[in-house]
Each structure stands twice: as structure tokens, then as C-alpha cells.
Design a protein around this motif. Sequence first.
Motif, PDB file in Angstrom:
ATOM      1  N   ASP A  28       0.663  -1.397  -0.069  1.00 14.71           N
ATOM      2  CA  ASP A  28      -0.132  -0.137   0.030  1.00 14.71           C
ATOM      3  C   ASP A  28       0.920   1.343  -0.203  1.00 14.71           C
ATOM      4  N   THR A  87       2.308   1.649   3.321  1.00 12.37           N
ATOM      5  CA  THR A  87       3.337   0.423   3.760  1.00 12.37           C
ATOM      6  C   THR A  87       5.039   0.839   3.641  1.00 12.37           C
ATOM      7  N   HIS A 114      -4.507  -5.567   1.073  1.00 14.28           N
ATOM      8  CA  HIS A 114      -4.960  -5.175   2.430  1.00 14.28           C
ATOM      9  C   HIS A 114      -4.740  -5.864   3.039  1.00 14.28           C
TER      10      HIS A 114
HETATM   11  N1  URA Z   1      -1.417  -5.544   3.648  1.00 12.79           N
HETATM   12  C1  URA Z   1      -1.691  -4.083   4.241  1.00 12.79           C
HETATM   13  O1  URA Z   1      -2.995  -4.080   4.332  1.00 12.79           O
HETATM   14  N2  URA Z   1      -1.040  -3.778   2.888  1.00 12.79           N
HETATM   15  C2  URA Z   1       0.229  -4.178   2.200  1.00 12.79           C
HETATM   16  O2  URA Z   1       0.794  -3.227   2.102  1.00 12.79           O
HETATM   17  C3  URA Z   1       0.552  -5.056   2.850  1.00 12.79           C
HETATM   18  C4  URA Z   1      -0.168  -6.080   3.591  1.00 12.79           C
END
Ligand code: URA
Length: 227
Positions: A106, A109, A188
Motif C-alpha cells: 500500500d 506501507t 490489504h
Molecule cells: N497488507 C496490507 O494490508 N497492506 C500492505 O501494504 C501489505 C500487506
Amino acid sequence: MQLFKYLQAQGLGSRKECLWLIENGCIAINGEVRAQARDTISPDEVKTLEVDGKSFTVIPLPYFYILLNKPTGYETSHKPQHYPSIFSLFPANMRNIDMQAVGRLDADTTGVLLITNDGRFNHKQTSPKHKVPKVYRVTLKHPADETLCNQLKQGVLLHDENETIAAADAVLESPHILILTITEGKYHQVKRMIAAAGNRVEYLHRSHFGEWHIENIPEGGWKFIDM
Ligand code: URA
């Protein structure tokens, strides 16, 4: 491989542009000017590549593998919508090359993201069949105890899914820091698993993808890795 084709594969332009660069004496390989477009080049022997005296990143051929320490605020996409693309973190010639991220992170992240032009490798690493472990350091909104780890390891039901999904491992480093290992790569997934277990992700960092980890690459930094 012929020199002009090699330069095209290095993202230096079209066939016509690469021929022009060679014929005009603009190309130096390993410090030597190369003016013959059809000279044979062994990609493995190229250590430096200059155009008009300016150094360019030498892309390993035919396949390359990159380990990026993804910073926050970048989208894992060639067509980003809200933030810059992770591909904008690479030098200009590399942005002309066809390459894909191995799975996605994401925008908010951080951490290990592999990027490659090897479709078979990409498929192998992302296919649920191969169960490649991904380790995340999750900062939790609410303090947690062993109950959360047990819930995640036993399996939680994600919104819009009809089967539970279980973490391969879940260990609390402190009440707000969870080290979570998963072997799938659903959309996610970590945020949804934590939500399904009644908590919330404040910050997410991927420390490992399979055997690869950040080592000492700074955020936004990257390197080619051998396979
Ligand atoms: N899981 C998530 O919710 N976000 C990410 O970026 C990677 C795994």
C-alpha cells in the motif's frame, strides 16, 4: 548481442535514437568509445555505460531483480492515482524498461518490495501455492496481548471473504508491536486481518519477503540482487 540492441535494452531510446548515439560517438562502454552499432556486446562484461560522458545505471540482462526499501507515500503502480509511482524512484533509463513489482505494498506501507522483468519468477513468488512467507512489523492502534496472536494464528474471517485466513506466525514484541508472518498476498491482507481481530494498523512495515530482507538499504534506496 549487437550494441544498438543492447542500448535499447538499457532503456536509452528507440532503435533509431540508439543508432544515432553510437554513430555520433556518444557511447562509451567500460570507458571505451564504441562507434560500431553492430559490434557484439556481452551484457555480463559491461561494468560502466556512459552517454556523452554521463554515467548510466547498467541494467543486468536478460533478467534483473531489484530489492527496494519502499518509502511511504508511493504507489506500487505504473499508473498511480494519488501519489508518485515507486518506479519514479529509479533512474531515467530504467523507467523505459518493462518491469513489474512482485506483489504490492500500500502507499503508506514501507519495506521490502521486489521488482523484476522476469515474469516466471514473479508468478512463483506471488502464487499462493508456493506459500512464500512475508513478515510484517505491525504497529497497532490498541494495546494487544496473546489473545490477538492466538486469534490470528487460528484464523480470522476477512470482510467479503467466505473462508477464514490464518497467520503463519504472530508474535508480540510489545503491546503495540506485532510481528506477523503470512504466506498469501491478498488485497490489504494485514490491515484486514488486524481489523477482523478487532484492532487497527497504525503503521505497516514489511521486513522480509521470502529470503530477502532490507539489510541496510535506506528508505527509498534499492539495489540489484542475484538470483
Ligand atoms: N497488507 C496490507 O494490508 N497492506 C500492505 O501494504 C501489505 C500487506
